[in-house]
Design an enzyme around this catalytic site. Sequence first.
Site, short mmCIF file in Angstrom:
data_model
loop_
_atom_site.label_atom_id
_atom_site.label_comp_id
_atom_site.label_asym_id
_atom_site.label_seq_id
_atom_site.Cartn_x
_atom_site.Cartn_y
_atom_site.Cartn_z
CB CYS A 90 44.03 36.32 -84.50
SG CYS A 90 43.76 36.10 -86.27
CB CYS A 118 49.30 39.95 -89.42
SG CYS A 118 49.33 38.13 -89.36
CB THR A 119 49.55 38.21 -83.86
OG1 THR A 119 48.72 37.16 -84.37
CG2 THR A 119 48.69 39.29 -83.24
CG HIS A 120 51.18 34.41 -88.10
ND1 HIS A 120 49.89 34.49 -87.63
CD2 HIS A 120 51.44 33.08 -88.24
CE1 HIS A 120 49.39 33.27 -87.49
NE2 HIS A 120 50.32 32.39 -87.86
CB THR A 176 42.21 37.81 -89.51
OG1 THR A 176 43.53 38.07 -89.97
CG2 THR A 176 41.28 37.63 -90.68
CE1 TYR A 225 41.30 30.26 -88.35
CE2 TYR A 225 40.82 32.11 -86.90
CZ TYR A 225 40.88 30.76 -87.12
OH TYR A 225 40.52 29.89 -86.11
N GLY A 226 43.25 34.73 -92.94
CA GLY A 226 43.24 35.96 -93.74
C GLY A 226 42.39 35.91 -95.01
CD GLU A 256 50.67 28.87 -88.55
OE1 GLU A 256 50.53 27.66 -88.33
OE2 GLU A 256 50.57 29.75 -87.66
CG ASP A 294 47.01 33.63 -84.10
OD1 ASP A 294 46.38 34.52 -84.69
OD2 ASP A 294 48.04 33.13 -84.57
CB SER A 295 44.65 31.80 -87.54
OG SER A 295 45.85 32.50 -87.75
N1 DGL Z 1 47.78 36.07 -86.68
C1 DGL Z 1 46.67 36.31 -87.54
C2 DGL Z 1 46.38 37.81 -87.61
O1 DGL Z 1 46.84 38.54 -86.77
C3 DGL Z 1 46.90 35.66 -88.87
C4 DGL Z 1 45.67 35.50 -89.66
C5 DGL Z 1 45.72 34.41 -90.65
O2 DGL Z 1 45.63 33.26 -90.22
O3 DGL Z 1 45.76 34.71 -91.85
O4 DGL Z 1 45.66 38.29 -88.45
#
Ligand code: DGL
Length: 268
Positions: free
Chosen positions: A72, A183-185, A74, A41-42, A151, A9-10
Amino acid sequence: MNAPIGVIDSGVGGLTVAKAIMELLPEEQIYYIGDNARCPYGPRPLKQVRVYTWQMAEALVEKNIKLLVIACNTATAAALDFLQRQLPIPVIGVISPGARAAVNASATNEIAVLGTLGTVKSGAYEQAIKSLVSSAHVVQLACPRFVPLVESGEYKGDFAKRLVEETLSQLETKSFDTAILGCTHYPLLQGFIEEALGPNVHVLSSAEETAKEVQERLTFKRNLAERKNRPEHRFYTTGSTVIFKEIIQEWLGIEQPLIEPIRFQEEL
Ligand code: DGL
């Protein structure tokens, strides 16, 4: 058989998927990479996200993982097809499982997708949902402030609650009975998201459905782990280990996680 599963993931978001895998498949060992230094990453071009995702995947393939989960959305939108073509192991993304979970949960087929700018712009969720139910009505909302909030570790207080309310107020006039956390966050903000959307909206993530897909794939390949003791998971980060460690401790309940720094060359 007992080779690890790679999860990337990011940043810390993919831990929500790692948790679901650990719960469903407690004998599996996980090697996790969070690219916290380059998160989010978005807002990045998908081409750049593809390079970053490739770097993480390559690092884990060198560590002999048996399957890779791009935890992730993205990165899944940017790189799933590419990685599936290039790598000799199965690669699973989170968008198809998320779309399946949303379609299964929705009674009206009116579905909201909350995601990053990159995921929303890619249209990957809409496509995945409509490939399951062509008449589905999909509303998308980019929530670019959510990932930096998670984050930073500040995802529990009043500020987070207000930010979630303010962002999701943009959906007030829209009709949907299910919201997929694309988004997994976002599962770390799930309580506030549920409060903001109200009791008539079913809020879900792709984590459990992704874990099921991992189980199916490994069962089919007769490659499920078999071990007597709990495996020791490994966590790698390109960023600071402080918040990474706190979230692993809190979210995964691992008191002394094995965390190592990892570096990638900046290619773009
Ligand atoms: N967890 C990432 C996702 O599911 C976050 C992407 C990001 O870093 O913006 O998209």
